[in-house]
Design a protein around this motif. Sequence first.
Motif: not given
Length: 111
Positions: A55-72
């Motif tokens: 659901x949307x929480x899964x989408x949020x999880x993926x976005x948070x991982x994307x933001x983390x790795x992009x920042x690294x």
Amino acid sequence: MQWTYEVEGNRLTVRIAGEIDHHAASDLKAELDKICRRERIKHIILDLSMVDFMDSAGIGLIISRYRYTSGQGGKTVACGVGETLRRILSLSGLGRILPVYSTQEEAKQSI
């Protein structure tokens, strides 16, 4: 939801099985945050081949991982995405920022 992970250097591979709903996504995000900090993770592979609902929480999880790795200076990629999840990724806009590979091996080679 069940999940396992493997760290290889600065790459984290997460294999998720079952349903990624609000409760499961919140718990997984907290655990992944700890692992990423402890292991100094730069890249994340999300193996979604055993996920049957998100659901949307899964989408949020993926976005948070994307933001983390992009920042690294790294990447987040997915593999094993079935047709239903592929449609969710496309409709949510994640399909434009999240590379999707057929197999975990292809995903590893992309990083």
